[in-house]
Design a protein around this motif. Structure first.
Motif, short mmCIF file in Angstrom:
data_model
loop_
_atom_site.label_atom_id
_atom_site.label_comp_id
_atom_site.label_asym_id
_atom_site.label_seq_id
_atom_site.Cartn_x
_atom_site.Cartn_y
_atom_site.Cartn_z
N UNK A 187 -9.68 -81.67 18.08
CA UNK A 187 -8.72 -82.14 19.06
C UNK A 187 -8.90 -83.64 19.31
N UNK A 188 -9.78 -84.27 18.55
CA UNK A 188 -10.17 -85.64 18.84
C UNK A 188 -9.60 -86.62 17.83
N UNK A 189 -9.27 -87.82 18.32
CA UNK A 189 -8.82 -88.89 17.45
C UNK A 189 -10.00 -89.63 16.82
N UNK A 190 -11.21 -89.28 17.20
CA UNK A 190 -12.39 -89.91 16.62
C UNK A 190 -12.51 -89.65 15.13
N UNK A 191 -11.82 -88.62 14.63
CA UNK A 191 -11.84 -88.33 13.20
C UNK A 191 -11.32 -89.52 12.39
N UNK A 192 -10.49 -90.38 13.01
CA UNK A 192 -9.97 -91.56 12.31
C UNK A 192 -11.10 -92.49 11.87
#
Length: 384
Positions: A187-192
């Motif tokens: 659910x996180x944009x940290x994967x970017x």
């Protein structure tokens, strides 16, 4: 005495004779979904909130800081035999999740640690600091057979503490070095941050990323998933991953009847526009302590809808709040569950999205033999 004064006096006399029941204000911890540390099913004791007469129930909830502890793990790959899952092994290097989603089916697992599935689950976390080294050792074992690893299927591998500890990046680096396939749901944009590692693997057919999106209503999302990325931010992440050439999908999960199910078609459409070509959904699951936690949350934030939501859940769970049987646990049964499945199928057909997981390659796998050599053969001593 005028008529107005007489009415006021009568009203006061009535209040003195029949005082109103005290209405307790629920504790609201900023940035947290749960409102209590409900005891686990293994705890022989029970705790109740009482009024001590000092007005403590009227005070604001204290700040709740996140505590991270070391998890002394001896292995990192978890092998499973679930016929309703498209993978046979998972990797979870965090236990507990700071996203704090009130509906998280992993909450009851905190009971095995002697902790509460409530606030403890989202504030008292464990990390497997040696995850990357353990993974190297297991991949290099002579008997290991390659198959896609599903990362973070219990708790989100890109939850906020990943910014500091970077265990997910370390794990993906090991998989990249070994050309080992993996999939991941977050659910996180940290994967970017890790596109530089994931994109080259995706080009080889070794990686796929799914974003879990529950609702388009930002206010509902803020209460459901207090520390997860906002819905619109997740669509942006899907777009960035897709632009980088990474196969992406969307999980409409969980679907909460009469609260978030109305967004299913719109979520699928916006995800498709952002580049997602795979899709899946999961009907709300409420195992063990999660049932009481979720119902308390409903009463706190959506009291007028609470009975309706729970009624539809029970209609789809054979009269119970949860069924654990394979197949049923993900989809439910009955009229509402069948309608939900039909809506999902039609939407995917209309958009050209596939419900199947991406086939990842396993023929490129090659682990460094030195990873598994705790003691080199020439250093071993004979028994006699």
């Amino acid at each position: 005495m005028d008529i107005g004064t007489q009415v006021d006096q009568l009203a006061q006399d009535h209040l003195d004779a029949f005082p109103p029941e005290r209405v307790e204000k629920p504790l609201i911890y900023k940035g947290r979904a749960a409102s209590s540390n409900q005891v686990s099913r293994f705890d022989p004791h029970r705790r109740e909130i009482i009024d001590d007469g000092w007005g403590s129930l009227d005070e604001e909830a204290p700040a709740l800081r996140t505590e991270v502890m070391l998890d002394a793990a001896k292995s990192i790959i978890n092998y499973i035999q679930s016929p309703d899952l498209p993978f046979d092994r998972t990797l979870n290097h965090y236990r507990g999740c700071e996203h704090g989603c009130i509906y998280c089916y992993a909450r009851p697992t905190h009971a095995y640690l002697g902790l509460s599935p409530g606030l403890d689950f989202e504030s008292r976390l464990l990390m497997k600091a040696e995850a990357a080294e353990l993974l190297k050792k297991e991949l290099a074992h002579p008997k290991y057979r390659c198959a896609p690893i599903a990362i973070g299927m219990n708790t989100d591998s890109y939850q906020p503490i990943e910014r500091e500890y970077q265990l997910t990046r370390q794990v993906i680096q090991v998989l990249s070095d070994a050309n080992h396939p993996f999939s991941l749901v977050t659910k996180s944009s940290l994967v970017e941050r890790d596109i530089d590692l994931i994109a080259p693997m995706a080009a080889k057919g070794l990686a796929s990323i799914y974003l879990s999106i529950t609702t388009l209503d930002r206010q509902i999302a803020r209460r459901l998933e207090p520390r997860a990325a906002a819905p619109e931010r997740r669509f942006e992440t899907l777009r960035k991953l897709s632009t980088a050439g990474i196969p992406t999908g969307v999980m409409v999960a969980p679907v909460i009847p009469a609260l978030t199910d109305c967004d299913m078609e719109k979520i699928l459409e916006q995800a498709y526009q952002a580049g997602a070509r795979k899709a899946g959904y999961v009907f709300l699951r409420l195992p063990h302590e999660l049932s009481d936690l979720f119902q308390a949350w409903l009463q706190q934030y959506f009291p007028l809808k609470a009975d309706h939501v729970m009624s539809l859940i029970k209609q789809s769970r054979g009269g119970k709040t949860y069924q654990s049987g394979f197949g049923q646990r993900m989809r439910g049964e009955g009229i509402f569950a069948d309608l939900l499945a039909h809506r999902f199928k039609l939407s995917c057909q209309k958009l050209g999205m596939s419900g199947e997981r991406l086939d990842l390659r396993t023929d490129l796998f090659s682990a460094d033999p030195s990873w598994g050599r705790a003691i080199k053969p020439q250093q071993q001593f004979s028994l006699f």
